[in-house]
Scaffold this active site. Structure first.
Site, short mmCIF file in Angstrom:
data_model
loop_
_atom_site.label_atom_id
_atom_site.label_comp_id
_atom_site.label_asym_id
_atom_site.label_seq_id
_atom_site.Cartn_x
_atom_site.Cartn_y
_atom_site.Cartn_z
N SER A 154 28.68 -24.62 62.49
CA SER A 154 28.96 -25.11 63.84
C SER A 154 30.45 -25.43 63.98
O SER A 154 31.28 -24.58 63.71
CB SER A 154 28.06 -26.30 64.15
OG SER A 154 28.11 -26.65 65.50
N ASP A 252 21.49 -18.77 70.31
CA ASP A 252 22.56 -19.78 70.26
C ASP A 252 23.55 -19.49 71.39
O ASP A 252 23.99 -18.35 71.55
CB ASP A 252 23.27 -19.67 68.90
CG ASP A 252 24.34 -20.73 68.68
OD1 ASP A 252 24.60 -21.53 69.61
OD2 ASP A 252 24.92 -20.74 67.58
N HIS A 282 20.69 -22.37 67.15
CA HIS A 282 21.81 -23.09 66.56
C HIS A 282 21.29 -24.17 65.62
O HIS A 282 20.37 -24.91 65.94
CB HIS A 282 22.65 -23.73 67.67
CG HIS A 282 23.93 -24.33 67.18
ND1 HIS A 282 25.10 -23.60 67.07
CD2 HIS A 282 24.22 -25.57 66.74
CE1 HIS A 282 26.05 -24.38 66.60
NE2 HIS A 282 25.55 -25.58 66.40
#
Length: 311
Positions: A154, A252, A282
């Site tokens: 991330s 995502d 995600h």
């Protein structure tokens, strides 16, 4: 393909309501606890040492994972996710242990300062200075200074991409490989990634939260989102950057900017392993206990690191 039904229960949570109803401190506690049923087991490694690095920002906590073998090891610097606001060394402890053993390298996990207390560009400079410290102290720590890779999940991937660009431009130390997993590389979607519309709502991380919660808490001025030190996809030059492993997820909002970044690196001459995991959302990478694709993705990262370090 359809979203994997393994996420059905998780996606019943109204995450957008959590952001508006809980304070940042409450959300940080919730975030850490939310991984308990998903993250991998804590496996034994050669040694685990908590330490600090004096950076211009503060005394930065790090955790050093050494494998069980005694020789001088290559190094993988890991930068955790959490939207710049959440996350810690603890959340990804099992990941770092697995990489140390699987790759036979030292892993150094960075507990950088979180926003809004530490806003852009503080976390960037902090993590960059930790990697520089690793390079300068590698021999003392029984590590190989010419075999340093950096990666993260991330926003850990965001910081990773920026660090590789800064390292190239400042010329203070080499980075031999980069790993970006579900990374945010274009903070406010300047490049109009379609996935921010296709996957805007209902898949845990939502576009409204990215652009209305995470980014404003990270940046003092939203115009800074166009700065390549914030949005590395907006850099003018992608040449002479390290080879890369870039992992994206079908559901995502950040999928397309990751794949766009992979193309930029590849067109500039880097050898890029790009892998999209269909049916995934995600954050899947840290769901090692429950999601087979997470284990597959971690094995891919380990394979690419081994190939790089053994070259």
């Amino acid at each position: 393909m359809p979203i994997n039904p393994i996420f059905n229960d998780l996606l019943k949570t109204d995450f957008s309501n959590l952001y508006s109803s809980l304070s940042i401190d409450q959300m940080r506690k919730y975030y850490v606890k939310s991984w308990d049923d998903f993250k991998g087991d804590i496996i034994e490694v050669g040694s685990v040492t908590n330490s600090t690095v004096k950076t211009s920002q503060r005394d930065t906590p790090i955790r050093i994972y050494n494998p069980k073998t005694e020789e001088t090891h290559p190094v993988f610097v890991w930068i955790h996710g959490g939207g710049f606001i959440f996350g810690s060394i603890e959340v990804y402890d099992s990941i770092c242990r697995k990489i140390a053993n699987c790759v036979n390298c030292t892993v150094i996990s960075v507990d950088y300062g979180l926003s809004p207390e530490h806003k852009f560009p503080e976390p960037i400079e902090e993590c960059y200075q930790v990697v520089k410290w690793v390079y300068e102290n590698a021999k003392r720590l029984n590590m190989q200074p010419d075999k340093i890779a950096v990666g993260g999940d991330s926003v850990g991937g965001t910081i990773t991409a920026v660090i590789t660009q800064i390292s190239r431009d400042r010329g203070e130390f080499p980075i031999v490989y980069q790993v970006e997993i579900n990374a945010m590389l274009d903070l406010l979607g300047e490049t109009k990634p379609l996935s921010r519309k296709e996957n805007a709502k209902g898949y845990r991380l939502e576009t409204e939260a990215i652009e209305g919660y995470f980014v404003p808490n990270y940046l003092n001025d939203l115009s800074k989102a166009k700065d390549p030190m914030a949005s590395p996809l907006l850099a003018e030059n992608f040449e002479n950057l390290p080879n890369a492993c870039i992992i994206t997820s079908e559901y995502d909002p950040l999928r397309d900017e990751g794949e766009h970044y992979a193309r930029c690196l590849s067109e500039a001459g880097a050898n890029v392993c790009l892998k999209r995991y269909n049916g995934m959302i995600h954050g899947f990478f840290n769901m090692q206990k429950t999601v087979p694709e997470a284990r597959e993705a971690l094995n891919l990262v380990c394979t690419k690191l081994r190939e790089t370090f053994n070259h």
